[in-house]
Design a protein around this motif. Structure first.
Motif, short mmCIF file in Angstrom:
data_model
loop_
_atom_site.label_atom_id
_atom_site.label_comp_id
_atom_site.label_asym_id
_atom_site.label_seq_id
_atom_site.Cartn_x
_atom_site.Cartn_y
_atom_site.Cartn_z
N LYS A 77 9.43 -4.18 122.13
CA LYS A 77 8.09 -4.78 122.26
C LYS A 77 8.13 -5.99 123.19
O LYS A 77 7.24 -6.17 124.03
N VAL A 78 9.16 -6.81 123.01
CA VAL A 78 9.31 -7.99 123.87
C VAL A 78 9.50 -7.55 125.33
O VAL A 78 8.88 -8.09 126.25
N LEU A 90 11.22 -11.77 115.82
CA LEU A 90 11.52 -11.88 114.39
C LEU A 90 10.39 -11.42 113.48
O LEU A 90 10.63 -10.94 112.38
N SER A 91 9.16 -11.57 113.93
CA SER A 91 8.03 -11.36 113.03
C SER A 91 7.90 -9.90 112.59
O SER A 91 8.22 -8.99 113.34
N ALA A 92 7.42 -9.74 111.38
CA ALA A 92 7.31 -8.39 110.81
C ALA A 92 6.15 -7.62 111.43
O ALA A 92 6.23 -6.42 111.62
N SER A 93 5.06 -8.32 111.77
CA SER A 93 3.91 -7.58 112.28
C SER A 93 3.26 -8.33 113.44
O SER A 93 3.42 -9.54 113.58
N MET A 143 7.87 -12.59 118.47
CA MET A 143 7.93 -11.12 118.47
C MET A 143 9.30 -10.62 118.07
O MET A 143 9.43 -9.52 117.54
N LYS A 147 11.72 -4.36 117.95
CA LYS A 147 11.15 -5.66 118.34
C LYS A 147 11.59 -6.02 119.76
O LYS A 147 10.82 -6.57 120.53
N TYR A 206 2.58 -12.96 114.16
CA TYR A 206 2.96 -13.90 115.22
C TYR A 206 1.77 -14.33 116.08
O TYR A 206 1.73 -15.43 116.60
#
Lengths: 401, 227
Positions: A5-6, B111-114, B109, A2, B118
């Protein structure tokens, strides 16, 4: 994942929406640095290739056969030549005998090695016949004719490296007197002067094998060396091994054994290359650091906001690392395109002239990989340091100064 | 859910010490809507920044969900800010290179799973604050009120238990201010989000259930859960 991605989103949007001037300047600097990183090894590579080609094509051929142990000459040479010619992978064979002599013209004298050759065979193995600057190459029927290298003849070319030690004013058609080690004195007409741009080759002189036999009849059916040209795609090691097995007392040497000068040159070049690369890396590092520092300083508030809304320092730092990698790859690709499509073709038309001949830039895959690794590493280190500095500042100070 | 215990913050300006907060203690229960008021320099923004873990107090404790979170490491602060709280700044504090939708979903982004989650939630939040038709606009293309509503939507993306807003209407005109305050009230009533907001405007008390008045870094008055 994650975090990555950020980071990718931040890096992407910073690139798309960021200051175009800063991005263009950064990439331009990286292109210049990458070009420099590619230029130095390709020039040195070209020099080494050129020097190697001279050894291989003008001086000794692909393989050289010499007697093993303390013997001076190969015996029963005609039979050995026939046997070597039959080896799979051998394209042509020539043989040489050699004696030392003192050659005199007017009041000037040079000491040199005089090789007795079969001109037709020599033409098939070496390219000296393609490097005549005066007169013509020897024919098999020539008698009392001699070929001189430019370093012996001088040929009124004071720019020649060993001009002061040469005959200086010898030209094709002149008659010189040679005094051989056997005590024989003989006059020769200079049939031609060659200039291969390889000093060891250009210090040689050649007469026909028949002339040499008159001077030293003991070398009949003997040879100082066999010089071999291999067929394209021939396996040099296999051919050498096969020839070595023809008789019990043969020494088969690859051309690289005669490239001691090139090896010593390569070692020196590698030192020069390391020094230039270190300077390049320092210049690249400081430049990217300054550009990133200015960029990051202008984005302190944005970085503070990112931290305040919960984006981890790792993600923020990663964003700059991704941009560093992206810019350096773009810089490298543009530099490769510039180098291969502009600089190399241009240099091909106007090659650098060195004492060992024209040098053409030679870009090896390994050099590109090395330049890429250096560029990416420098970009990463130089771009992350200013970011770490901002990440250490209190969030509120970053946002409000 | 929030317990503030004997919180003090001292700033050092050269040889001078400024006591911005001086032994402040109070509780904020789940679902409350608390306004912190006071004169300029009374310490209200300083207090909110300590609660939002944007700054560290000189002494005292901040207890969130029963756990002491006064001086956690930076990574833990990031995690707490992402999971438990949303923060709305007076100056909107949007990321200028991201559009409204991206500004909202960026913390999501983390924390969200997919991807779909989000993005969908961000659109819904922007719809909720009345900006459903401006998702692709960048901050420079939005008015102050619109930017502040994007900031509120961003603060809500991870479903925080508490929303901290530092003078959210300070730079806005009356109409925009009312819209923002009504949005906060709606979030509190409909979604049950605990809201703590700072305002210098006494009229804003009408939106809150409880209030706290600070003066010289101390609680001067209040009708909340003072301890």
């Amino acid at each position: 994942m994650k975090s990555i991605k950020v980071s990718v989103l931040l890096a992407l949007m910073s690139t798309i929406r960021g200051n175009v001037g800063v991005i263009v300047l950064t990439i331009l600097i990286l292109v210049l640095i990458a070009t420099n990183l590619l230029f130095v090894p390709s020039l040195l590579g070209g020099l080494v290739n050129s020097a190697n080609d001279k050894v291989r094509y003008s001086f000794v051929g692909d393989l050289v056969v010499r007697p093993a142990g303390d013997k001076e000459l190969l015996t029963n040479a005609s039979e050995l030549i026939t046997q070597v010619e039959a080896v799979d992978g051998v394209a042509a064979v020539t043989f040489r005998n050699v004696t030392s002599a003192s050659i005199e013209l007017d009041d000037l004298r040079v000491r040199c090695e005089v090789y007795g050759i079969n001109p037709e065979r020599e033409r098939q193995v070496l390219d000296i016949h393609q490097n005549m600057i005066e007169g013509n190459y020897l024919d098999g029927s020539d008698r009392d004719q001699i070929l001189l290298g430019i370093q012996l003849a001088g040929a009124d070319r004071p720019e020649t490296e060993l001009y002061d030690e040469s005959l200086q004013k010898a030209h094709a058609g002149d008659v010189v007197e040679a005094t051989f080690a056997t005590g024989v004195k003989k006059k020769f007409t200079i049939k031609g002067i060659f200039y291969t741009e390889s000093i060891p080759t250009d210090m040689q002189s050649f007469i026909t094998e028949e002339d040499l036999l008159k001077i030293d009849p003991q070398v009949r059916n003997q040879a100082y060396s066999l010089n071999i040209k291999l067929a394209p795609n021939a396996n040099s090691d296999y051919v050498a091994e096969t020839i070595g097995g023809l008789r019990g007392n043969l020494k088969v040497l690859p051309w690289t054994s005669f490239a001691g000068l090139v090896q010593s040159m390569t070692d020196s070049f590698n030192i020069i290359r390391v020094i230039l690369n270190v300077v390049n890396v320092l210049v690249a590092g400081f430049t990217i650091f300054i550009v990133t520092y200015i960029d990051v300083s202008g984005k302190r508030r944005q970085i503070g906001i990112q931290r305040a809304i919960g984006i981890t320092p790792v993600s923020i730092a990663l964003n700059y690392l991704i941009r560093g990698i992206f810019y350096s790859i773009i810089g490298l690709v543009l530099a490769i395109l510039l180098f291969t499509n502009v600089i190399m073709p241009l240099e091909m038309q106007h090659p650098f002239h060195f004492p060992l001949g024209d040098v053409y830039l030679s870009l090896a895959q390994n050099d590109i990989v090395q330049a890429g690794i250096v560029l990416v590493s420098v970009s990463l280190v130089s771009s992350i340091i200013p970011v770490i500095g901002v990440l250490r500042i209190r969030i509120l100070d970053a946002i409000w100064g | 859910m929030y317990a503030i215990r004997n919180l003090s913050k001292i700033y050092r300006m050269g040889k001078v010490q400024v006591r911005a907060l001086d032994g402040v203690s109070f509780d904020v229960p789940d679902g409350d809507m608390l306004i912190i008021t006071g004169k300029s320099g009374s310490g209200k923004s300083t207090l909110l920044r300590q609660m939002g873990l944007l700054d560290s107090p000189t002494s005292g404790e901040i207890i969130l969900e029963g756990k002491e979170v006064t001086r956690p490491p930076e990574s833990e602060k990031s995690r707490l800010r992402l999971r438990y709280m949303g923060y709305v700044f007076q100056e909107y504090a949007l990321l200028m290179e991201l559009n409204a939708l991206q500004n909202v979903y960026l913390p999501g982004m983390m924390l969200s799973a997919s991807d779909g989650d989000y993005r969908r939630q961000s659109r819904e939040l922007l719809e909720m604050v009345g900006l459903g038709n401006r998702v692709k606009h960048f901050p420079k293309e939005l008015s102050g009120g619109e930017q502040q509503r994007v900031a509120i939507a961003r603060a809500l993306i991870n479903g925080p238990r508490v929303l901290l807003a530092d003078e959210p209407c300070a730079n806005l005109d009356t109409a925009s201010s009312e819209m923002i305050m009504e949005t906060l009230v709606r979030l509190n009533r409909e979604l049950g989000v605990t809201i703590v907001f700072v305002s210098h405007d006494q009229d804003d008390k009408k939106y809150a259930r409880h209030n706290l008045v600070l003066s010289d870094g101390k609680i001067a008055a209040g009708n909340g859960w003072l301890t």
